[in-house]
Design a protein around this motif. Structure first.
Motif, PDB file in Angstrom:
ATOM      1  N   LEU A 191      37.468  36.009  35.023  1.00  0.00           N
ATOM      2  CA  LEU A 191      37.114  36.945  34.908  1.00  0.00           C
ATOM      3  C   LEU A 191      37.243  37.834  36.284  1.00  0.00           C
ATOM      4  O   LEU A 191      36.413  36.935  37.179  1.00  0.00           O
ATOM      5  CB  LEU A 191      36.429  38.083  34.006  1.00  0.00           C
ATOM      6  N   LEU A 192      37.235  38.995  36.662  1.00  0.00           N
ATOM      7  CA  LEU A 192      37.730  39.886  38.226  1.00  0.00           C
ATOM      8  C   LEU A 192      36.521  40.097  38.253  1.00  0.00           C
ATOM      9  O   LEU A 192      35.577  41.176  37.139  1.00  0.00           O
ATOM     10  CB  LEU A 192      38.543  40.374  38.514  1.00  0.00           C
ATOM     11  N   ASP A 193      35.160  40.758  39.103  1.00  0.00           N
ATOM     12  CA  ASP A 193      34.182  41.896  38.801  1.00  0.00           C
ATOM     13  C   ASP A 193      34.871  42.487  39.919  1.00  0.00           C
ATOM     14  O   ASP A 193      35.504  42.304  40.654  1.00  0.00           O
ATOM     15  CB  ASP A 193      32.872  40.446  39.023  1.00  0.00           C
ATOM     16  N   ARG A 194      33.319  43.607  40.290  1.00  0.00           N
ATOM     17  CA  ARG A 194      33.521  44.432  40.961  1.00  0.00           C
ATOM     18  C   ARG A 194      33.888  44.063  42.360  1.00  0.00           C
ATOM     19  O   ARG A 194      34.344  44.951  42.584  1.00  0.00           O
ATOM     20  CB  ARG A 194      32.082  45.471  40.503  1.00  0.00           C
ATOM     21  N   SER A 195      33.411  42.496  43.143  1.00  0.00           N
ATOM     22  CA  SER A 195      33.482  42.274  44.501  1.00  0.00           C
ATOM     23  C   SER A 195      35.410  43.245  44.518  1.00  0.00           C
ATOM     24  O   SER A 195      35.700  42.745  45.555  1.00  0.00           O
ATOM     25  CB  SER A 195      33.851  41.112  44.779  1.00  0.00           C
ATOM     26  N   THR A 196      36.191  42.615  43.182  1.00  0.00           N
ATOM     27  CA  THR A 196      37.156  42.407  43.508  1.00  0.00           C
ATOM     28  C   THR A 196      38.217  43.611  43.379  1.00  0.00           C
ATOM     29  O   THR A 196      39.665  44.042  43.208  1.00  0.00           O
ATOM     30  CB  THR A 196      38.439  41.440  42.440  1.00  0.00           C
TER      31      THR A 196
ATOM     32  N   ASN B   2      26.009  43.916  36.787  1.00  0.00           N
ATOM     33  CA  ASN B   2      26.123  42.713  36.622  1.00  0.00           C
ATOM     34  C   ASN B   2      25.152  42.294  35.536  1.00  0.00           C
ATOM     35  O   ASN B   2      24.997  41.527  35.110  1.00  0.00           O
ATOM     36  CB  ASN B   2      26.445  41.391  37.725  1.00  0.00           C
ATOM     37  N   THR B   3      24.440  42.964  35.710  1.00  0.00           N
ATOM     38  CA  THR B   3      22.606  42.954  35.217  1.00  0.00           C
ATOM     39  C   THR B   3      22.361  43.967  34.452  1.00  0.00           C
ATOM     40  O   THR B   3      22.491  45.373  35.237  1.00  0.00           O
ATOM     41  CB  THR B   3      21.680  42.664  36.058  1.00  0.00           C
TER      42      THR B   3
END
Ligand SMILES: C[S@@+](CC[C@H](N)C(=O)[O-])C[C@H]1O[C@@H](n2cnc3c(N)ncnc32)[C@H](O)[C@@H]1O
Length: 304
Positions: A58-63, A220-221
């Protein structure tokens, strides 16, 4: 958009009024809208189309900056509007606009490259503002404002017009009417305070802040989620409203051919975040929570 409701069927536009608001005593009679969803859910199960497992990688917000493809996003969700989450938004948002009534300043926070929120508020707001985190989305919004956007909004516009009781004869006037009221396009970041990069005199003066399918995908949290709601709430004038659309209890979502993480949030967690951010759903006729199969739209009032 969502794995939970990963239906390939187009949910028929029932366009019937669905009211499941807190001020009508949580009535539990299923609405026609709910029955429609159930029907498609059953059909999905009968056809043995099982829920897609959480994908790997899964891609997270950094991408976001590299992986977010504005044109693919519009194509995926706003050409045919087959996605049930988007249908939910276009079905309930015009109702929410009516519940809120005339209003001075509305901002679409995390608008992406989309204009449907502005269109929904075109007749009731004096001033409209658009904000997004990504430059490619702000560029698309600016192109729309400059009448240079190469995208046909007619399908979402027809859904909105139908919900407003129109007969589609006025579709071509909807975008110009919204555009005329747009006063600014800004960078926003739910992790920052101030969350909107606008002039000081606008800070904290928005009477309605709309944010749709945004916070869960950035955070993320739970702590980040609560901080984001607080930062957005600070931009709302006292007595104004937060209108938020999203999905409960989901861990990933898919758009533009890519799968992104999504923070798992329950209704209780959202309410806790609201409370900490000075937002309440009590004693106001505009406040409401619509929820269909985990997808929700909520209106909360800024009280402190
Ligand atoms: C799934 S899109 C939703 C777009 C639009 N609201 C809609 O309903 O189609 C999520 C949006 O959140 C924006 N976003 C990403 N990080 C953000 C941040 N830190 N603060 C605010 N918005 C952010 C993205 O640029 C993207 O446009």
């Amino acid at each position: 958009m969502y794995s939970k409701i990963h239906l390939t069927f187009a949910l028929r536009q029932t366009l019937l009024v669905f009211e499941n608001s807190r001020d009508n005593n949580h009535k539990k009679m299923p609405s026609v809208f709910e029955l429609e969803f159930t029907y498609y859910k059953d059909a999905k199960e009968k056809l043995n189309i099982t829920a897609v497992d959480t994908p790997q990688n899964l891609l997270d917000r950094s991408t976001f900056h590299e992986e977010w493809k504005t044109d693919l996003y519009l194509k995926d969700f706003y050409t045919k509007v087959e996605d049930s989450a988007m249908q939910m938004v276009l079905t309930f948002l015009p109702v929410v606009v009516q519940r809120i009534g005339p209003v001075k300043r509305v901002i679409d926070f995390g608008a992406g490259p989309t204009i449907h929120v502005s269109v929904c508020f075109r007749n009731t707001a004096d001033e409209l503002y658009l904000a997004d985190y990504l430059p490619q989305n702000r560029k698309a919004l600016q192109e729309w404002f400059d009448e240079k956007m190469d995208f046909d909004w007619s399908v979402p516009l027809k859904i909105i017009d139908t919900r407003e009781g129109g007969n589609w004869s006025n579709i071509k006037n909807m975008e110009p009417a919204a555009r005329k009221k747009v006063k600014g396009i800004y960078h926003c970041d739910c992790f920052e305070d101030p969350a909107i990069k606008c002039s000081e005199d606008l800070q904290g003066t928005f009477n309605v802040l709309v944010t749709i399918f945004c916070v869960e995908y950035c955070c993320n949290t739970f702590d980040e989620y609560k901080a984001s709601i607080k930062n957005m709430s600070r931009q709302i004038a006292l007595g104004g409203y937060l209108v938020m659309g999203g999905v409960f209890e989901e861990t990933w979502c898919s758009f533009g051919g890519r799968n992104f993480t999504c923070l798992y949030i329950t209704q209780e967690m959202m309410m806790e975040a609201f409370k900490e951010a000075g937002l309440s759903m009590e004693n106001d006729k505009a406040c409401v929570l619509y929820e269909v199969n985990g997808m929700y739209m909520v209106v909360a009032k800024k009280i402190e």
